[in-house]
Scaffold this active site. Structure first.
Site, short mmCIF file in Angstrom:
data_model
loop_
_atom_site.label_atom_id
_atom_site.label_comp_id
_atom_site.label_asym_id
_atom_site.label_seq_id
_atom_site.Cartn_x
_atom_site.Cartn_y
_atom_site.Cartn_z
N CYS A 131 10.32 -22.42 -3.50
CA CYS A 131 9.54 -22.01 -4.67
C CYS A 131 10.25 -22.37 -5.96
CB CYS A 131 9.25 -20.52 -4.60
SG CYS A 131 8.32 -19.93 -6.03
N CYS A 134 9.92 -19.81 -8.75
CA CYS A 134 10.73 -18.60 -8.59
C CYS A 134 12.19 -18.88 -8.92
CB CYS A 134 10.67 -18.06 -7.17
SG CYS A 134 9.06 -18.15 -6.40
N ASP A 135 12.71 -20.03 -8.47
CA ASP A 135 14.17 -20.23 -8.47
C ASP A 135 14.68 -21.32 -9.40
OD1 ASP A 135 14.32 -18.27 -6.51
OD2 ASP A 135 13.94 -19.71 -4.90
#
Ligand code: NAP
Length: 307
Positions: A131, A134-135
């Site tokens: 992701c 997300c990261d």
């Protein structure tokens, strides 16, 4: 006893929730482990009709949820861990508690696919991610690799180029699955380097508990080399979430639900919506359309059954 339980809270599930709630069926939506589905992990959505200036994926899907709640949909966190669809009413085990329902809409979507390397598994959360949204933030000024040759890989590479010092996009073939516009965008991004016909053989860093590098192999020439990397992002497609219905709902060899026309599955009263059945279009708008179809079929089914 429920009229309808909707399993999944992505575009498909949330749209089904809006429609069934407006039909006064008081749907129960089981949110699942990936609340909000794929859109909750994406950035700007430019192709959902009605938003000429684009909209943030997580906001779009959250708005759908709020819309459904306004009409009486109830959202429950957690997942369906077991199901008995052999007779009506159907029985669903939601995090240890059984619920009975006249109908079910399966909108469980599809989860990220991994390469399957032991080192990859051990380094998830330590430099290996599926992701980018997300990261990506954690890789400011770092070296990043993105694996895949589809639209997701192009999108993630572009997104990650905002953070990383360099992004290498690695694809196992010469030809790309990605649409021309997305491929061109990535190709014109000066921070993205393309490596085709390239296979990841190993990810280094297990003993340090942080990704340090990769061993790569050119599938045409056989050349093997190491490359330093800090962030390793997978964008190699998804696996449909149908495990819990195995042996009950008919699926194809890859686990995608086999449609029996419209939103129908092989079980009367159990309907499908979204990526759990659709391996072709897989768009937010088609998932929403499928959620609408499933909801309308639920309404019709309940009426015909006299509920
Ligand atoms: P995809 O189109 O299925 O592409 C997956 C890619 O990963 C393929 O290039 C595939 O290679 C590669 N791959 C699969 N397994 C692999 C493995 N074990 N090792 C190495 N490579 C592997 O998946 P996607 O990119 O996630 O896209 C899914 C759908 O969502 C598509 O319909 C796409 O158009 C859509 N999408 C749209 C947008 C947008 O419009 N904004 C953004 C993202 C996704 P091969 O080609 O060799 O099979």
């Amino acid at each position: 006893m429920r009229n309808v339980v909707i399993i999944g809270s992505g575009c498909a599930g949330n749209t089904a929730a809006i429609y069934t709630a407006r039909a006064n069926l008081k749907p129960l939506v089981v949110s699942g482990h990936e609340t909000g589905g794929q859109l909750s992990m994406t950035t700007m959505v430019e192709n959902f009709p009605g938003f000429p200036d684009a909209i943030d994926g997580p906001i779009l899907v959250e708005n759908m949820k709020l819309q459904a709640q306004q009409f009486g949909a109830v959202f429950l966190p957690g997942s369906v861990i077991d199901a008995d669809l052999s007779q009506r009413p159907f029985r669903l085990n939601i995090e240890g508690e059984w619920t009975e329902t006249h109908t079910v809409i399966v909108a469980t979507g599809a989860s990220a696919r991994w390469l399957g390397l032991e080192s990859e598994r051990k380094l998830i959360g330590h430099g290996v991610s599926s992701c980018a949204t997300c990261d990506g933030f954690f890789y400011r000024g770092k070296k990043i690799i993105v694996i895949g040759g589809g639209d997701s890989a192009m999108e993630e590479a572009n997104f990650l180029s905002r953070f990383g010092s360099e992004v290498t996009l690695i694809h196992r073939r010469e030809e790309f699955r990605a649409s021309k516009i997305m491929l061109d965008r990535a190709r014109h991004n000066p921070k993205i380097k393309f490596l085709t016909n390239t296979i990841v053989e190993e990810i280094y860093g297990v003993s340090e508990q942080q990704v340090k590098g990769v061993r790569l192999r050119n599938s045409k020439t056989g050349l093997v080399w190491d490359q330093d990397v800090d962030g390793f992002f997978l964008a190699i497609g998804h696996i449909p979430n149908t495990k819990v219905f195995k042996g009950q709902i008919e699926t194809d060899a890859d686990g995608y639900i086999v449609s029996k026309g419209g939103a129908r599955t092989n079980i009367a009263g159990v309907f499908h919506a979204g990526d759990v059945q659709d391996r072709v279009y897989r768009q937010a708008i088609t998932a929403s359309g499928a959620g609408c179809m499933a909801a309308m079929e639920v309404e019709k089914f309940l009426e015909e059954e006299g509920h």
